[in-house]
Design an enzyme around this catalytic site. Sequence first.
Site, short mmCIF file in Angstrom:
data_model
loop_
_atom_site.label_atom_id
_atom_site.label_comp_id
_atom_site.label_asym_id
_atom_site.label_seq_id
_atom_site.Cartn_x
_atom_site.Cartn_y
_atom_site.Cartn_z
N ARG A 178 0.83 -1.20 0.00
CA ARG A 178 0.00 0.00 0.00
C ARG A 178 0.87 1.25 0.00
O ARG A 178 0.46 2.29 0.51
CB ARG A 178 -0.86 0.03 1.27
CG ARG A 178 -1.95 -1.04 1.39
CD ARG A 178 -2.87 -0.64 2.52
NE ARG A 178 -3.78 -1.66 3.00
CZ ARG A 178 -4.98 -1.91 2.47
NH1 ARG A 178 -5.38 -1.24 1.42
NH2 ARG A 178 -5.77 -2.82 3.00
N ASP B 83 -14.54 -5.25 -0.06
CA ASP B 83 -15.44 -4.19 0.47
C ASP B 83 -16.61 -3.84 -0.46
O ASP B 83 -17.57 -3.23 -0.01
CB ASP B 83 -14.63 -2.91 0.75
CG ASP B 83 -13.59 -3.12 1.84
OD1 ASP B 83 -13.61 -4.18 2.48
OD2 ASP B 83 -12.76 -2.22 2.05
#
Length: 325
Positions: A71, A127
């Site tokens: 990330r 998600d």
Amino acid sequence: MKTLFVVSGGDAPGINAVMGYYAALATRYGHEVAGARDGFAGLVAGRIVPLTGDVIGPWVSQPGSYLPSSRVPVLKDAEGQQAMADVLAQHDIDNVILFGGDGTLRYIPPIVAQLGIPCIGLPTTIDNDVPGTELTLGFDSACNFAYHAIDGALATGRALPGRIFMVETLGGFSGMIALDVAFGAGAHAVLVPEYAYDDAWLGARLLEAAQRDGYALLVLSEGVAASRTLFDDILRWTNIRVRDIRLGHAQRGGIPTHRDRSLAAQMARLSFEALNADVLRGTVVVRGGATLLHEGALDGPERLPDVSRYNFVNGFDPDYEPARN
Ligand code: F6P
């Protein structure tokens, strides 16, 4: 043609299936596939490995990602972007397949496309919060994982009455997983970060459910502001045993379901076709239930949990308009 896979952000069940199906197709048609280890941080550092169908094949049924992700925002400045361009040139990369969530698919494709390198984005996050697509890869598997946990807890809920079960799902700042799972599991209440709720209402609702049904089931998303203090609050409000189940990262590691494997197969086929047709920029999306290639920039309204489902779980009042958090 030589295609590079890059996985950025959270892994999701089904990513390995896309890689396996794509590599099999590419091999059949005489093309090459490579992968960046450690996402863009690994790409700019030159960590590129060859991928073939027989290497990735055994991983198809596994959650996670054969290629480790990261990330780290290494492309935010010109230096990082130049390093990426150099590595892509050194390894003769013709095009890129990008696996990631909203942030990745919004910011990275224009940077890659600026180099004249075709880039196809695949919305891969449990998600299900990527604008422009009804479904992201991994969401179905993450929901299924939650049902296993809930079914297990409710075996005791029914056999030994007198408990309130709090099941916390992943989802980051999105309540899409929590709401779908609450709806599908017949929960008595759901809390999602997007909609406000009232403490007195929640306490009364759980108490009433436990007295009527013998147990109460509350599903909440990890992004709910009070998720860490609710356990004590609910015990204080109801004076009934509270049992707390946090699915955590185990949920992200659920076995890829049939639906996710089918979506993975379509993602592999559509991205292979798009790159063969020299599409410069596109994303594989699900719209109106169909999986298709959306060409150009990906946009769409913010993905919000469906209010009608929220109302159904939280009190069977279809006209109630919850306040936004
Ligand atoms: O990829 C999305 C997600 O699984 C969210 O649901 C969750 O909040 C987050 O990633 C957890 O990942 P990390 O451990 O990197 O914060």
